[in-house]
Design an enzyme around this catalytic site. Structure first.
Site, short mmCIF file in Angstrom:
data_model
loop_
_atom_site.label_atom_id
_atom_site.label_comp_id
_atom_site.label_asym_id
_atom_site.label_seq_id
_atom_site.Cartn_x
_atom_site.Cartn_y
_atom_site.Cartn_z
N HIS A 199 0.81 -1.20 0.00
CA HIS A 199 0.00 0.00 0.00
C HIS A 199 0.86 1.27 0.00
CE1 HIS A 199 -3.73 2.05 0.74
NE2 HIS A 199 -3.07 2.82 1.58
N GLU A 229 3.91 -13.44 -22.20
CA GLU A 229 4.77 -13.55 -21.02
C GLU A 229 5.06 -14.99 -20.62
OE1 GLU A 229 3.04 -11.02 -17.96
OE2 GLU A 229 1.02 -11.64 -18.47
N CYS A 252 5.51 -4.10 -22.25
CA CYS A 252 5.15 -3.36 -21.03
C CYS A 252 5.86 -3.88 -19.80
CB CYS A 252 3.64 -3.34 -20.84
SG CYS A 252 2.95 -4.98 -20.69
N ASP A 265 7.61 -11.31 -16.49
CA ASP A 265 7.29 -12.73 -16.38
C ASP A 265 8.02 -13.55 -17.43
OD1 ASP A 265 5.60 -13.10 -14.15
OD2 ASP A 265 4.03 -12.00 -15.19
C1 PEP Z 1 5.23 -8.43 -17.02
O1 PEP Z 1 5.14 -9.59 -16.60
O2 PEP Z 1 6.20 -8.01 -17.67
C2 PEP Z 1 4.17 -7.46 -16.71
C3 PEP Z 1 4.18 -6.25 -17.24
O3 PEP Z 1 3.20 -7.87 -15.85
P1 PEP Z 1 3.36 -7.88 -14.25
O4 PEP Z 1 4.68 -7.26 -13.91
O5 PEP Z 1 2.20 -7.14 -13.74
O6 PEP Z 1 3.32 -9.35 -13.98
MG MG Z 2 3.22 -10.27 -15.90
#
Ligand code: PEP
Ligand code: MG
Length: 568
Positions: A188, A430, A501, A454
């Protein structure tokens, strides 16, 4: 003295430590007057606490957002819980003890009860109960809240764990930094710090023990370092880094309003990752050309029940409206793995990252998933929405998710509720399986976004949170880079666009490489956007493609790093 924690909000801070000890006030057992008087004081304290929490709630909603303010509804309901209110009154009357003593004992009894039950949800409620109990006792004893009385300009807040009611009172003009002993990127305090733009480091074990209140300390929100008993050299070093950072930020401002373009004129897109609707503001301040990833799971966390369709609709609408024409990719719920939603009763898993997570969970709970899809569709008329499914590992999952999306559309149509007719839907790449069959997946979706956080962990079989295998969690490994190239090629062969991302999208050394591979969109923490625009402006596509040729022929991560100037 230097301590290492987890960096959760960028920036450098030097300031005076305000340690929130959480120390309990002195509680007398005996009552001062009659039973009636104690009961009356208790009722007054409840009422004053209610007003105070209501104020914090309103303030928090204005500063940080309605979503984060909801936590205080749980606090308000504790004040009305008959188990507590009637229980305390009974104890005052039957044992002739003070109201503060009775409340303290009632809270302790309930906390002990919570402890015997192994349930994450109750553990979180315990934190709320403690917080509210302390507040009412402070009112009974006339003791002021630590943070409200002591905060000066130039403060660095240090706490074991920053309870939500404290975080909500943080005045961004006075607080330069936040350090906590517990927590991670998704705690948080971390989310709030990022939303407020305050540098923060969490997970600094035993920090409270090593710090003197009022001592000048420093923190580096880029590296996660915390400096205690600051010596002159450290002070100078941090000051310099701070000034350099500031100068660099000022210099980068010239890229605001510019296109993201290579030397030879190829235009790319730089987008922002956000975790709460309010962070869209930060994205715009950094001139993001869109939102490349809205992690919606945070709407579901730090609360007591599922957000309903209306609440989700409002959250998505807020981001879409804020971003105007700019594309907004909203990722459907990615819970499980390291992100636990305590009230959903997740199974205990030996390997949660390989378990019941994201699209896997949503497809098993279509009733829950449909609420989100309906909310997304309804919000779609307010901007440029794209929907993205996380953790896909086969084509059946994509088809099943799209079938539910279709169902949600039909429901809305039959209810005469409008939604946009041209919403793109895409998937995150991923898992290695998805990357390997990306040519087939590309025929069935509108876009890809590569989730490297991931993808690296699954490709390398190295848990992204396990420090013992951190050396294997290697973004520069030729296996990882070849897989990324494969995904980009597959997308383009099928005529769809591909973004990224994961954290790598904003990694300065890798940006030229991904550029050369043909990545269309880079989505990152808002603070990295302008720097990335500058990097892209320094390369031509032919140079970047040459770099890809060279790098993909290298045989080790260290050779790759050397070629990408990582060691400079
Ligand atoms: C990722 O796995 O790169 C991703 C953007 O998702 P998260 O970090 O939320 O698992
Ligand atoms: Mg991810």
């Amino acid at each position: 003295m230097k301590r290492q924690g987890i960096s959760v909000s960028d920036g450098i801070a030097i300031g005076e430590a305000l340690v929130i000890t959480g120390q309990e006030p002195d509680i007398q057992k005996d009552m001062q007057g009659s039973v009636q008087k104690e009961v009356q004081s208790f009722e007054t304290a409840l009422e004053n606490s209610r007003k105070e929490i209501q104020n914090i709630r309103n303030q928090s909603a204005a500063d940080i957002g309605e979503e984060q303010a909801k936590i205080f509804d749980a606090h308000l309901s504790i004040l009305e819980d008959p188990e507590i209110v009637d229980g305390v009154k009974e104890m005052i009357a039957s044992e002739e003890v003070s109201a503060a003593y009775a409340l303290d004992r009632k809270v302790t009894e309930l906390l002990q009860l919570f402890e015997t039950i192994d349930n994450e949800y109750l553990k979180e409620r315990a934190q709320d109960l403690k917080d509210v109990g302390r507040r009412v006792i402070r009112h009974l004893l006339g003791v002021k809240d630590e943070i409200l009385t002591d905060m000066k300009e130039g403060t660095i807040l240090v706490a074991h764990d920053l309870a939500p009611s404290y975080t909500a009172q943080v005045d961004r003009r006075k607080v330069r930094g936040i350090i906590t002993a517990t927590g991670g990127r998704t705690s948080h305090a971390a989310i709030m710090a990022r939303a407020l733009g305050i540098p923060a480091v969490v997970g600094v074990k035993d920090i409270i023990k090593h710090i003197q209140p009022g001592e000048t300390i420093g923190l580096d929100g880029f590296t996660g370092e915390v400096f205690l008993k600051l010596d002159n050299d450290q002070f100078q070093m941090l000051r310099e880094k701070q000034q350099k950072n500031q100068a660099r930020q000022d210099k980068l401002k010239k890229f605001i309003g510019k296109k993201t373009m290579t030397k030879d004129g190829l235009v790319r897109e730089l987008a922002a990752n956000i975790a709460a609707p309010e962070e869209a503001e930060l994205a715009l301040e950094n001139d993001a050309e869109g939102i490349g990833l809205f992690r919606t799971e945070f709407l579901y966390m730090n609360r007591t029940e599922l957000p309903d369709e209306e609440e989700q609709f409002e959250a998505y609408k807020a981001v879409l409206e804020k971003m105007g024409d700019r594309p907004v990719i909203i990722r459907t719920l990615d819970i499980g793995g390291d992100k636990n939603v305590t009230y959903l009763d997740f199974p205990e898993e030996l390997n949660p990252f390989l378990g019941f997570r994201a699209i896997r969970y949503c497809l098993e709970h279509p009733e829950l998933f449909k609420v989100q899809l309906r909310a997304l569709l309804r919000a779609s008329t307010y901007g440029n929405l794209k929907i993205m499914y996380p953790m896909v590992s086969n084509l059946e999952e994509v088809r099943a998710a799209n079938a539910l999306l279709e169902e949600a559309k039909q429901e809305l149509s039959s209810e005469s509720i409008s939604f946009s007719s041209n919403i793109e839907s895409g998937i995150m790449i991923e898992t290695p399986a998805a990357a390997i069959i990306s040519d087939q997946l590309a025929k069935n979706v509108d876009f890809f976004s590569i989730g490297t956080n991931d993808l690296i962990q699954y490709t390398m079989a190295a848990d992204r949170l396990n420090e013992h295998v951190a050396h294997l969690y290697d973004p520069f490994h030729p296996g990882v880079l070849r897989l990324i190239k494969k995904v980009i090629d597959a997308a383009h062969q099928e005529g769809i666009w591909v973004g990224m991302c994961g954290e790598l999208a904003g990694e300065e050394h890798l940006i030229p490489l991904f550029l050369g591979m043909g990545l269309d969109e880079f989505s990152m923490n808002p603070g990295n956007i302008l720097q990335s625009r500058e990097i892209i402006s320094k390369w031509s596509m032919s140079e970047a493609r040459e770099l890809v040729q060279e790098v993909l022929n290298l045989t080790s991560s260290s050779e790759v790093k050397k070629r990408l100037d990582f060691f400079k």
